[in-house]
Design an enzyme around this catalytic site. Structure first.
Site, PDB file in Angstrom:
ATOM      1  N   ASP A 111       0.881  -1.165   0.000  1.00  0.00           N
ATOM      2  CA  ASP A 111       0.000   0.000   0.000  1.00  0.00           C
ATOM      3  C   ASP A 111       0.922   1.219   0.000  1.00  0.00           C
ATOM      4  O   ASP A 111       1.551   1.542   1.012  1.00  0.00           O
ATOM      5  CB  ASP A 111      -0.862  -0.038   1.274  1.00  0.00           C
ATOM      6  CG  ASP A 111      -1.720   1.202   1.420  1.00  0.00           C
ATOM      7  OD1 ASP A 111      -1.586   2.136   0.588  1.00  0.00           O
ATOM      8  OD2 ASP A 111      -2.520   1.247   2.374  1.00  0.00           O
ATOM      9  N   GLY A 153       0.748   3.093 -10.101  1.00  0.00           N
ATOM     10  CA  GLY A 153      -0.199   2.884  -9.001  1.00  0.00           C
ATOM     11  C   GLY A 153      -0.926   4.159  -8.610  1.00  0.00           C
ATOM     12  O   GLY A 153      -0.310   5.212  -8.491  1.00  0.00           O
ATOM     13  N   GLY A 154      -2.220   4.050  -8.405  1.00  0.00           N
ATOM     14  CA  GLY A 154      -2.966   5.226  -7.964  1.00  0.00           C
ATOM     15  C   GLY A 154      -4.437   5.097  -8.295  1.00  0.00           C
ATOM     16  O   GLY A 154      -4.888   4.063  -8.792  1.00  0.00           O
ATOM     17  N   SER A 163      -1.212  11.969 -16.983  1.00  0.00           N
ATOM     18  CA  SER A 163      -2.418  11.717 -17.786  1.00  0.00           C
ATOM     19  C   SER A 163      -2.758  12.891 -18.679  1.00  0.00           C
ATOM     20  O   SER A 163      -2.394  14.046 -18.400  1.00  0.00           O
ATOM     21  CB  SER A 163      -3.575  11.466 -16.814  1.00  0.00           C
ATOM     22  OG  SER A 163      -4.815  11.495 -17.475  1.00  0.00           O
ATOM     23  N   HIS A 186      -5.410  14.129 -18.556  1.00  0.00           N
ATOM     24  CA  HIS A 186      -6.265  14.968 -17.718  1.00  0.00           C
ATOM     25  C   HIS A 186      -5.483  16.040 -16.944  1.00  0.00           C
ATOM     26  O   HIS A 186      -6.089  16.912 -16.322  1.00  0.00           O
ATOM     27  CB  HIS A 186      -7.113  14.096 -16.797  1.00  0.00           C
ATOM     28  CG  HIS A 186      -8.051  13.233 -17.583  1.00  0.00           C
ATOM     29  ND1 HIS A 186      -9.148  13.739 -18.244  1.00  0.00           N
ATOM     30  CD2 HIS A 186      -8.008  11.904 -17.888  1.00  0.00           C
ATOM     31  CE1 HIS A 186      -9.760  12.768 -18.903  1.00  0.00           C
ATOM     32  NE2 HIS A 186      -9.084  11.639 -18.696  1.00  0.00           N
ATOM     33  N   TYR A 211      -8.597  14.597 -10.063  1.00  0.00           N
ATOM     34  CA  TYR A 211      -7.671  13.585 -10.575  1.00  0.00           C
ATOM     35  C   TYR A 211      -6.554  14.247 -11.405  1.00  0.00           C
ATOM     36  O   TYR A 211      -5.365  13.951 -11.220  1.00  0.00           O
ATOM     37  CB  TYR A 211      -8.462  12.575 -11.412  1.00  0.00           C
ATOM     38  CG  TYR A 211      -7.623  11.640 -12.237  1.00  0.00           C
ATOM     39  CD1 TYR A 211      -6.854  10.649 -11.642  1.00  0.00           C
ATOM     40  CD2 TYR A 211      -7.604  11.743 -13.637  1.00  0.00           C
ATOM     41  CE1 TYR A 211      -6.084   9.787 -12.420  1.00  0.00           C
ATOM     42  CE2 TYR A 211      -6.845  10.880 -14.411  1.00  0.00           C
ATOM     43  CZ  TYR A 211      -6.087   9.917 -13.794  1.00  0.00           C
ATOM     44  OH  TYR A 211      -5.319   9.072 -14.563  1.00  0.00           O
ATOM     45  N   LYS A 215      -2.421  14.446 -10.826  1.00  0.00           N
ATOM     46  CA  LYS A 215      -1.397  14.094 -11.813  1.00  0.00           C
ATOM     47  C   LYS A 215      -0.391  15.241 -11.975  1.00  0.00           C
ATOM     48  O   LYS A 215       0.807  15.021 -12.130  1.00  0.00           O
ATOM     49  CB  LYS A 215      -2.043  13.721 -13.147  1.00  0.00           C
ATOM     50  CG  LYS A 215      -2.792  12.400 -13.094  1.00  0.00           C
ATOM     51  CD  LYS A 215      -1.830  11.257 -12.794  1.00  0.00           C
ATOM     52  CE  LYS A 215      -2.490   9.913 -12.684  1.00  0.00           C
ATOM     53  NZ  LYS A 215      -1.538   8.834 -12.356  1.00  0.00           N
ATOM     54  N   ARG A 227     -13.535  10.381 -28.957  1.00  0.00           N
ATOM     55  CA  ARG A 227     -12.480  11.079 -28.219  1.00  0.00           C
ATOM     56  C   ARG A 227     -11.187  10.267 -28.187  1.00  0.00           C
ATOM     57  O   ARG A 227     -10.094  10.785 -28.360  1.00  0.00           O
ATOM     58  CB  ARG A 227     -12.977  11.381 -26.795  1.00  0.00           C
ATOM     59  CG  ARG A 227     -11.969  12.044 -25.935  1.00  0.00           C
ATOM     60  CD  ARG A 227     -12.552  12.443 -24.586  1.00  0.00           C
ATOM     61  NE  ARG A 227     -11.462  12.651 -23.687  1.00  0.00           N
ATOM     62  CZ  ARG A 227     -10.928  11.713 -22.915  1.00  0.00           C
ATOM     63  NH1 ARG A 227     -11.449  10.496 -22.870  1.00  0.00           N
ATOM     64  NH2 ARG A 227      -9.893  11.986 -22.161  1.00  0.00           N
TER      65      ARG A 227
HETATM   66  C1  15L Z   1      -7.008   8.425 -17.638  1.00  0.00           C
HETATM   67  O1  15L Z   1      -6.151   9.120 -17.141  1.00  0.00           O
HETATM   68  C2  15L Z   1      -7.526   7.246 -16.924  1.00  0.00           C
HETATM   69  O2  15L Z   1      -6.572   6.639 -16.084  1.00  0.00           O
HETATM   70  C3  15L Z   1      -8.142   6.223 -17.855  1.00  0.00           C
HETATM   71  O3  15L Z   1      -8.868   5.303 -17.059  1.00  0.00           O
HETATM   72  C4  15L Z   1      -9.034   6.878 -18.896  1.00  0.00           C
HETATM   73  O4  15L Z   1     -10.136   7.472 -18.267  1.00  0.00           O
HETATM   74  C5  15L Z   1      -8.220   7.912 -19.656  1.00  0.00           C
HETATM   75  O5  15L Z   1      -7.616   8.828 -18.794  1.00  0.00           O
HETATM   76  C6  15L Z   1      -9.048   8.676 -20.691  1.00  0.00           C
HETATM   77  O6  15L Z   1      -9.013   9.905 -20.697  1.00  0.00           O
HETATM   78  O7  15L Z   1      -9.668   8.027 -21.529  1.00  0.00           O
END
Ligand code: 15L
Length: 270
Positions: free
Chosen positions: A47, A68-69, A107, A109, A132, A136, A170
């Site tokens: 963990d 991991g996350g 990510s 995101h 989220y 990141k 997308r």
């Molecule tokens: C991410 O960062 C996620 O970890 C993944 O599960 C998807 O949701 C991906 O982005 C996405 O944008 O499709």
């Protein structure tokens, strides 16, 4: 042969990487869930929100692929625990254990509030699309700090979506195939001149929103293109919410929570 730790190895991305990288590196896997390991691999249940666990799994490895996350938009508490505390613990444990190189799965995101009509590169300012995404960005900031202050070699991959096939319109812009993410990860592990790099974890997609020239400079030659799947993907596409359609982050820009695939795999909702 290099010993490489993969955190979050029980997840989808970890599973693809294990298959693609088998035989190339000595793989040490960790996850908070158990997994069935191959005989060439080692597994340490951990963990990462506990520093003692982070110290244990990072000892004696050449590189870390930190996957991991908490992997989608959701409540702050689990995101904070896994992606803020957990990510800090991995960087700090790596420093204490003198691990030279970290690859961090950031990510799309982290920059999800860029518009779809923009092409962005590795130099753009962050534009996270939720908690989220912010977590990141925190990992990216840690990478920058640990590179500048402690000389760690840091490779940040702003991953789109890893899947055998792109799932929707997308994802035609952000998809990455398992073999392409494996190629990118290998560059992150083996390239001799990594100090601090940001790359986009995407295949060579015709509809890409990214100028991924930094990855190309480091030798990345994606073999796949989401366009090969566009016909079947677009047949199933339904018109969406205009806000969601405007921004690269899609649904994440408009909702507070997205179904967590990891929780579903465990048979329950987080
Ligand atoms: C991410 O960062 C996620 O970890 C993944 O599960 C998807 O949701 C991906 O982005 C996405 O944008 O499709």
């Amino acid at each position: 042969m290099k010993t490489v730790l993969i955190t979050g190895a029980a997840g989808d991305v970890g599973s693809y990487l294990r298959r693609e990288l088998a035989g190339k590196y000595r793989l040490r896997l960790s996850d908070k869930k158990s997994l069935v390991k191959d005989k060439s691999e080692t597994f340490m249940r951990a963990d990462i929100s506990k520093m003692s666990d982070a110290l244990k799994i990072t000892r004696g490895v050449d590189a870390i692929v930190h996957l991991g996350g908490y992997s989608v938009e959701g409540p702050w508490e689990p995101i904070h625990k896994a992606n803020i505390v957990g990510c800090y613990n991995i960087f700090e444990a790596a420093r204490k254990n003198k691990v030279k190189r970290i690859l961090f799965a950031t990510s799309n995101h982290a920059v999800g509030f860029y518009r779809r009509d923009q092409t962005i590169d590795h130099r753009v300012y962050i534009k996270p699309d939720g908690r989220y995404g912010v977590s990141k960005v925190f990992g990216e900031a840690l990478g920058s700090l640990y590179s500048d202050k402690y000389g760690m070699q840091v490779f940040l991959m702003r991953i789109g979506n890893v899947n055998p096939k792109p799932l929707d319109k997308r994802r035609l812009s952000i998809w990455i195939s398992p073999r392409d993410i494996a190629q990118l990860v290998s560059i992150g592990i083996d390239h001799p001149d990594i100090r601090f790099e940001i790359v986009y974890g995407v295949s060579g997609n015709s509809r890409s929103w990214y100028d991924n020239s930094n990855a190309v400079r480091l030798g990345y030659r994606p073999q796949d293109n989401a366009e090969d799947f566009s016909r079947e993907v677009l047949l199933n596409e339904k018109p969406g919410n205009p806000l969601v359609e405007t921004y690269q982050g899609g649904l994440f820009v408009a909702v507070e929570e997205v179904a967590n695939p990891a929780a579903e795999r465990q048979g329950g909702k987080k």
